[in-house]
Design a protein around this motif. Structure first.
Motif, short mmCIF file in Angstrom:
data_model
loop_
_atom_site.label_atom_id
_atom_site.label_comp_id
_atom_site.label_asym_id
_atom_site.label_seq_id
_atom_site.Cartn_x
_atom_site.Cartn_y
_atom_site.Cartn_z
N ARG A 165 0.85 -1.19 0.00
CA ARG A 165 0.00 0.00 0.00
C ARG A 165 0.88 1.24 0.00
O ARG A 165 1.76 1.39 0.87
N THR A 166 0.65 2.13 -0.96
CA THR A 166 1.48 3.33 -1.10
C THR A 166 0.80 4.58 -0.58
O THR A 166 1.45 5.61 -0.47
N SER A 207 -3.33 6.25 1.17
CA SER A 207 -4.65 5.93 1.71
C SER A 207 -5.58 5.40 0.65
O SER A 207 -6.50 4.63 0.96
N THR A 225 -4.20 4.34 -2.66
CA THR A 225 -3.40 3.77 -3.75
C THR A 225 -2.62 2.57 -3.23
O THR A 225 -2.33 2.45 -2.04
N ALA A 226 -2.29 1.68 -4.16
CA ALA A 226 -1.48 0.49 -3.87
C ALA A 226 -0.74 0.11 -5.14
O ALA A 226 -1.11 0.52 -6.26
N LEU A 272 -7.49 2.29 -4.87
CA LEU A 272 -8.37 1.53 -3.99
C LEU A 272 -9.73 2.20 -3.90
O LEU A 272 -9.82 3.43 -3.82
N ILE A 306 -3.38 -6.03 3.61
CA ILE A 306 -3.79 -6.19 2.22
C ILE A 306 -3.15 -7.46 1.69
O ILE A 306 -1.92 -7.59 1.69
N PHE A 350 -8.64 -7.74 1.68
CA PHE A 350 -8.10 -6.94 2.77
C PHE A 350 -8.81 -7.34 4.06
O PHE A 350 -9.96 -7.80 4.05
#
Length: 662
Positions: A203-204, A206, A208-209, A236, A247, A265
């Motif tokens: 996870r990059t 809140s 985005t991943a 996300l 995740i 998740f």
């Protein structure tokens, strides 16, 4: 606190080749992910086709490998211990991690077939003389041979399936492999069976991943050089909270020319107890509406009370749209089968075959689009109904939701009723309710569905059957919408009465709630009957009532002189208000003079002594002085002559001064 696992479907629109840093567009990403899923599908399908035999299923059901060791819980490890690992085609290079994902998909399909195999074997082993009507002894023998929690609908469907084969061939089938074909494997890759040498997810932000995965560079890779690391950034959805615990590794697939990432998740949810509830919400799957609800309260005396307020979730418009789409889908399926028969009867060099192939492809594409539309509407309807149900329970302060058990729910009688019930996505609604209710600490328990709409909730003894009518003013006619009890006089909506009965069964039988340790689902298998009392809801005290309680005075004081309420004088007549009627017709003459275009007072006075009679008449009519007496700035410039009547001219001033005709 507990953990809840959910899946969010994301879309990857681009990818970055990690070694070169090249950004790939969506079309290239769809192609490379499609090659990966096609390789996994081919490997899994080959394993299932080779092991779709009774002997192989017996070996898998035994739970022991050739070395007499117990099979692992993970599917790909169990297949490898049995020696059933997938083997790619000659000349195609596939890493061992991709093989693990394909073996996991094949193992899941074979293990799902074991349950169906047990049901079929039990039915074949206790086949009755008359399959349409079993005796009590035959039912007892069948129940003893069946696995746990097999519904009557599944038994009947499998019995009809075996009976159709007997009617066609004249003998009992050997097993499930003779009844069903090889299970179909979807074009997807389950990355949960792989490790960091194939896929990683992080996870990059809140919302985005990033998914780091090895993808093939060609359709049929021949060496390790044809594989490369790609980074797929995904956004996300809002249902993935920022405080998600973990995740997990997703599942990749291609749908509608897009790369779909099914990302699991985990979130933390409060624990909801199975019993000890006082306020409950009972929901019934209705024919009138999709969901009907009633709020029940368990009193200290052991009675169930309801506030007499029905709750309905009406999805008539969406259900009508679904029925129209299903009819369209059936028509397209019939047309497609007709084209199949026509193509089967034509030779390869027939001139009519190309045109039929084009029409067949067009019909097939339209059929898939209609199916996708139906799935989308079903999912939207399920989650909307679940959100409504959980919101109603939370607003009423309920700590538990009681639903009808789908395993015991079955539509009988008219084919129209069966079609209406089959068109409702009940399984998806139940799963959505369980998911949403767990977040707000509300338990979800299923109760037996038999008799909920048949007997009266007010009598509660199970002997007073309801009379179903089309409407409250047509109780003597036969129908299904309205319920009437001849014993106690209850008259209400059929689904509302069933919802009250469901809430009563749940509250009175909550001590016998059974929780499945594997799935966590809760159910009440024994029906506990009781009557439901409707009580009036307590009114919220108004300001006048609160003031009267605080001061100790009468809320409605009466004059002291009045000692008797008897009539002492005549009743005063009510004054009637006369309404003036106005006419909408255009009058013959103008009632008021028209205003001057240059402005001025709207009304004029009598002429002065120094004005002539004609000027005075003009002033009294128009309210303005004659044009020759206006100042030079007001008289210049003059309006151009036109053919329209100018009511300001002296020509019509004398005419307007004449008295109006009667």
């Amino acid at each position: 606190m507990g953990k809840q696992t959910a899946t969010a479907t994301c879309t990857a629109y681009r990818a970055i080749v990690e070694k070169s840093g090249v950004v790939l567009p969506a079309e290239v990403v769809v192609g490379r992910v499609g090659w990966l899923t096609a390789l996994a599908q081919a490997l899994a399908s080959s394993v299932i086709a080779q092991r779709w035999t009774e002997e192989a299923l017996d070996e898998l059901a035994g739970g022991l490998g050739p070395d007499r060791r117990e099979l692992p819980a993970k599917g790909y490890k169990a297949l490898r211990r049995l020696g059933w690992g997938s083997v790619p085609e000659p000349g195609v290079y596939v890493s061992d991690r991709v093989k693990c994902c394909a073996d996991e998909e094949a193992a899941r399909a074979l293990r799902l077939a074991l349950h169906r195999r047990e049901v079929v074997e039990a039915i074949l082993g206790t086949w009755p003389e008359n399959s349409r009507k079993r005796t009590d002894a035959e039912w007892a023998a069948l129940r003893e041979a069946l696995p746990v929690e097999v519904s009557a609908a599944e038994i009947r469907n499998r019995t009809r399936q075996v009976q159709a084969i007997i009617d066609a061939g004249g003998a009992l089938p050997a097993g499930i492999t003779a009844i069903e074909g090889v299970p179909f494997t979807a074009a997807q890759i389950v990355l949960a069976a792989a490790d960091k040498q194939l896929v990683m997810v992080a996870r990059t932000g809140s919302r985005t991943a990033e998914l780091r995965i090895q993808l093939p560079l060609v359709e049929w890779p021949s060496s390790a050089k044809d594989w490369a690391w790609h980074v797929l950034p995904v956004n996300l959805p809002r249902n993935v909270p920022g405080e998600a615990l973990k995740i997990c590794v997703p599942t990749l697939r291609v749908s509608n020319s897009r790369v779909r990432v099914d990302l699991p998740f985990e979130t933390e949810v409060p624990f909801a107890p199975a019993s000890g509830h006082v306020i409950a919400a009972g929901f019934d799957w209705g024919l009138n509406t999709l969901l009907a609800a009633a709020i029940g309260r368990l009193t200290p005396q052991g009675r169930v009370e309801t506030d007499g307020r029905p709750l309905f979730y009406d999805a008539t418009v969406v259900c009508a749209k679904l029925h129209r789409l299903r009819g369209h889908r059936e028509d397209l399926a019939v047309k497609r089968r007709h084209f199949d028969r026509l193509l089967a009867g034509l030779a390869d060099d027939d001139v009519r075959k190309p045109d039929l192939l084009v029409r067949y492809e067009r019909t097939d594409v339209e059929h898939r689009q209609v199916c996708a539309r139906i799935r989308h509407l079903n999912q939207a309807l399920a989650w909307s109904a679940a959100r409504w149900a959980v919101d109603q329970a939370s607003a009423a302060g309920a700590s538990v939701i009681y639903l009808e058990d789908l395993a015991t729910l079955e539509a009988r009688g008219r084919r129209r009723g069966n079609a209406m019930l089959s068109g409702q996505v009940r399984g998806a609604v139940v799963e959505a309710i369980r998911h949403l209710a767990a977040k707000v600490k509300i338990a979800v328990v299923t109760v037996p569905a038999r008799g909920t709409s048949k007997f009266c909730p007010r009598c509660g003894d199970g002997n007073s059957a309801l009379t179903h009518a089309p409407a409250p003013d047509r109780l003597t006619q036969r129908g299904w919408k309205w319920a009437y009890c001849p014993k106690c006089g209850l008259s209400c909506d059929r689904d509302w009465a069933a919802a009250e009965r469901i809430a009563s069964r749940g509250l009175l039988g909550q001590k016998a709630t059974f929780t499945d340790r594997t799935t966590g689902k809760r159910t009440i298998r024994t029906s506990v009957e009781g009557n439901v009392t409707r009580v009036r809801r307590a009114k919220k005290p108004t300001r006048a009532i609160r003031r009267a309680r605080r001061s100790g005075t009468d809320l409605h004081p009466r004059p002291e002189s009045r000692t008797s309420r008897a009539k002492t004088g005549p009743t005063r007549k009510r004054q009637t208000r006369v309404k003036k009627m106005t006419s909408s017709q255009m009058p013959d003459r103008r009632p008021v003079p028209a205003p001057h275009p240059r402005g001025g007072e709207p009304s004029g006075g009598p002429s002065t002594p120094d004005e002539p009679a004609q000027a005075g008449a003009y002033r009294s009519c128009t309210g303005f002085p004659p044009p020759d007496r206006l100042p030079q700035s007001e008289s210049q410039p003059r309006a151009p002559p036109c053919r329209v009547r100018n009511w300001l001219s002296p020509r019509y001033a004398t005419r307007n001064t004449q008295p109006t005709r009667a």
